[in-house]
Structure formats: structure tokens, C-alpha cells
Design a protein around this motif. Structure first.
Motif, mmCIF file in Angstrom:
data_model
loop_
_atom_site.group_PDB
_atom_site.id
_atom_site.type_symbol
_atom_site.label_atom_id
_atom_site.label_comp_id
_atom_site.label_asym_id
_atom_site.label_seq_id
_atom_site.Cartn_x
_atom_site.Cartn_y
_atom_site.Cartn_z
ATOM 1 N N UNK A 162 0.855 -1.188 0.000
ATOM 2 C CA UNK A 162 0.000 0.000 0.000
ATOM 3 C C UNK A 162 0.892 1.239 0.000
ATOM 4 N N UNK A 163 1.141 1.855 -1.159
ATOM 5 C CA UNK A 163 2.032 3.017 -1.217
ATOM 6 C C UNK A 163 1.430 4.275 -0.617
ATOM 7 N N UNK A 194 2.289 1.121 -7.698
ATOM 8 C CA UNK A 194 2.636 2.452 -8.199
ATOM 9 C C UNK A 194 2.983 2.357 -9.677
ATOM 10 N N UNK A 195 4.022 3.037 -10.134
ATOM 11 C CA UNK A 195 4.330 3.142 -11.562
ATOM 12 C C UNK A 195 5.018 1.878 -12.070
ATOM 13 N N UNK A 196 4.243 0.778 -12.160
ATOM 14 C CA UNK A 196 4.767 -0.464 -12.703
ATOM 15 C C UNK A 196 5.918 -1.018 -11.880
ATOM 16 N N UNK A 222 -1.872 3.953 8.582
ATOM 17 C CA UNK A 222 -3.128 4.284 7.926
ATOM 18 C C UNK A 222 -2.872 5.473 7.011
ATOM 19 N N UNK A 223 -3.781 5.693 6.063
ATOM 20 C CA UNK A 223 -3.614 6.789 5.125
ATOM 21 C C UNK A 223 -4.138 8.062 5.772
ATOM 22 N N UNK A 224 -3.222 8.851 6.327
ATOM 23 C CA UNK A 224 -3.586 10.085 7.004
ATOM 24 C C UNK A 224 -2.409 11.047 6.947
#
Length: 315
Positions: free
Chosen positions: A17-18, A123-125, A82-84
Motif C-alpha cells: 500500500x504506497x 505504483x508506476x509499474x 493508515x492513510x492520514x
């Protein structure tokens, strides 16, 4: 512990999870909201920097036609579990809610993705798996349910129902030079595109790399090397890109088209020092897409973000 160390290099593991913080020297978060009915665009960006144990950041808001507000703060951080993002009192983002408070600017939005996407290479491949690159780019949100309002220099904007885009970037700093673009606002609301290019790598191994993500109806097309040949760049007030993948061919051209060219602050790797990029908030992008040699889409947006920049301190 090993996983955390690996992510500190900038790379992610498969199915990773980037969006969680990599604790890189620089992490950038960008949200862009397009209102085709009123022909206006709002951009919010937050840079999170960490060096030698010190954390600081930059919050930027830009709105068409020419509003730009920014602030730098100490203690800015993003969470690793977490995404914060926390940049009190100027910005906070958590649980799909974005709040911003700057001079002449206040906004509170719910930005709820209509679908949450996890992939083998997030992400980018394959570049997402390579450690120690100077820069990583992840356009992750093209479709969301947006609700909320903004006060922008005395104007009240109702952003409920507008089109949303979001991305994250991270690494050892900005590329020495880059170009970027993003557009909603085509004649079909289910068409969206983001593209970028810059100098990627480390030392003498730095090379120009470009990539594109396109959504057209049920098709999401990710075109990045080595599985796709991507050529393009920006010169003067024009952007161009050609991307050829196993099944898709995309041609894109952009221009400022008379829209204001804004100078947007970008953070250097020293606390509270800033450089600038140059961006049209409402430029023009023309797009042609083929799938297996047959036309899939052709159209134009006149609400496109088009940017060029150089890392602070470079010429």
C-alpha cells in the motif's frame, strides 16, 4: 522491521500500500477537483518532509483563475499504519475527509473513492519495486464521491458532485526536471487521464522516464516502461506524449490555451525553503486512444492541469 526498512528505501513490496508513509525525505500529496459545469478547478497539495529527525511541510491551495495560497509549518507528518496526513492547523486528511485552513481559504470535503484498488504493482509499474530511486509517482484516485464546500478569497464554492483526482509522490526529492498533467472535463465524464515524465534514477544512471494512466469507461490503462514505450515532454507552452502498450496506443497534446500560468510553491530539502513549479490550472488537452488498432476515444478537455518544474537549486 525488515518491511519498514525496505519501504524507507522508497520501494514497495508486491501488493503493498504506497499510500502509507514511506518516511522518505519528501512525500507529496495532491488532490485536484474539477467542476465542468462551472468551468473551474481547485488544487490542494501538501508536502511532507523529514530530514535528520526534523519534520516540516508545505500546504498549497490554488484555484482558477489565479488564486494561490501557501504556508510552511513544522511538525507535519503522515502515518505509517493508515492513510492520514497531519499539517495542523493548515491541513488534515484522514478517513476520506480533507480539511484546509489558510488565509482567505477554508474548505472541508468528503472525498470517498467509488472503488478502492489494490494491485500487484501498486505504483508506476516495476519502478515501484526498485529501491533508492530519486522519485516515485502514484496516481491512485480518478473517481470519488465528493461532498463539501470551500471559501476561496471571499467566494463560496459548492464542490458537491465535482470530479476528483488524487496522487502521491515520494522519494529523495523532486526530479531535477519534470513535466506533468491531469485532466477531467472531457465530453464523457468517465474519461480521465494523468501523465508525467522526468529524470529518474540515481547519479549517472539517471534517465528520462514517462508514464500515463488513462480511464475510459470500464477500461483503466496503465502505460509505463518497460511494458510500454512512452515518449514525450514539454517545451514552451506545449506538452506532448505518445504511449504504445501491448494493446493500447495513446496520443496526447496539451497547451496553456491562454489560461494563467501560476507559480506554485514546492518544498526544498531544507526546512521552510521553497522553489516553484509553473502550472496552468485550466489548460487544454487533446486525447486520442486506440485499442487493438481501433479507435476507443477521441476528445478534448479545457480544464486540464499542465505543469513543468525543476528541483529547487537546479538550473
Amino acid at each position: 522491521m525488515l518491511r519498514q526498512w525496505w519501504r524507507r528505501t522508497g520501494a514497495d513490496l508486491p501488493w503493498g500500500d504506497p499510500l502509507l508513509s514511506h518516511r522518505s525525505a519528501m512525500e507529496g500529496h495532491l488532490w485536484r477537483f474539477t467542476d465542468p459545469a462551472r468551468r473551474r478547478v481547485l488544487l490542494v497539495a501538501c508536502g511532507v518532509n523529514e530530514r535528520r529527525g526534523r519534520r516540516w511541510g508545505t500546504v498549497v491551495v490554488a484555484a482558477s483563475p489565479s488564486l494561490v495560497r501557501s504556508v510552511t509549518l513544522d511538525g507535519v507528518r503522515a502515518d505509517t499504519d493508515r492513510f492520514a496526513v497531519h499539517a495542523a492547523p493548515a491541513l488534515s486528511f484522514a478517513q476520506d475527509r480533507l480539511r484546509v485552513s489558510l488565509p482567505d481559504v477554508d474548505l472541508e470535503l468528503a472525498v470517498v473513492p467509488r472503488a478502492r484498488r489494490r494491485t500487484l504493482l501498486p505504483a508506476a509499474g516495476v519502478f515501484s519495486l526498485v529501491p533508492w530511486l530519486n522519485h516515485y509517482w502514484y496516481p491512485y484516485l480518478f473517481d470519488a464521491r465528493v461532498e463539501g464546500t470551500a471559501r476561496l478569497a471571499g467566494e463560496h464554492w459548492d464542490l458537491t458532485g465535482c470530479q476528483a483526482y488524487a496522487e502521491k509522490s515520494w522519494g529523495r526529492g523532486f526530479p531535477p526536471a519534470w513535466w506533468w498533467g491531469q485532466a477531467h472535463g472531457f465530453d464523457r465524464p468517465d474519461v480521465k487521464v494523468a501523465f508525467a515524465g522526468g529524470l529518474l534514477g540515481r547519479g549517472r544512471c539517471t534517465v528520462p522516464v514517462g508514464g500515463l494512466v488513462l480511464v475510459a469507461g470500464d477500461h483503466r490503462i496503465d502505460l509505463f516502461p518497460p511494458s510500454a514505450v512512452v515518449r514525450g515532454g514539454a517545451r514552451g507552452d506545449r506538452w506532448s506524449l505518445t504511449a504504445l502498450g501491448p494493446r493500447h496506443r495513446v496520443r496526447l497534446s496539451g497547451q496553456g490555451a491562454g489560461s494563467p500560468l501560476l507559480r506554485l510553491p514546492i518544498p526544498a530539502l531544507s526546512p521552510h525553503r521553497l522553489g516553484h513549479s509553473e502550472q496552468h490550472l485550466t489548460g487544454e488537452v487533446s486525447l486520442e486512444v486506440q485499442r487493438c488498432g481501433r479507435p476507443l476515444y477521441s476528445g478534448t478537455s479545457r480544464l486540464a492541469g499542465l505543469e513543468t518544474g525543476r528541483a529547487p537549486g537546479t538550473r
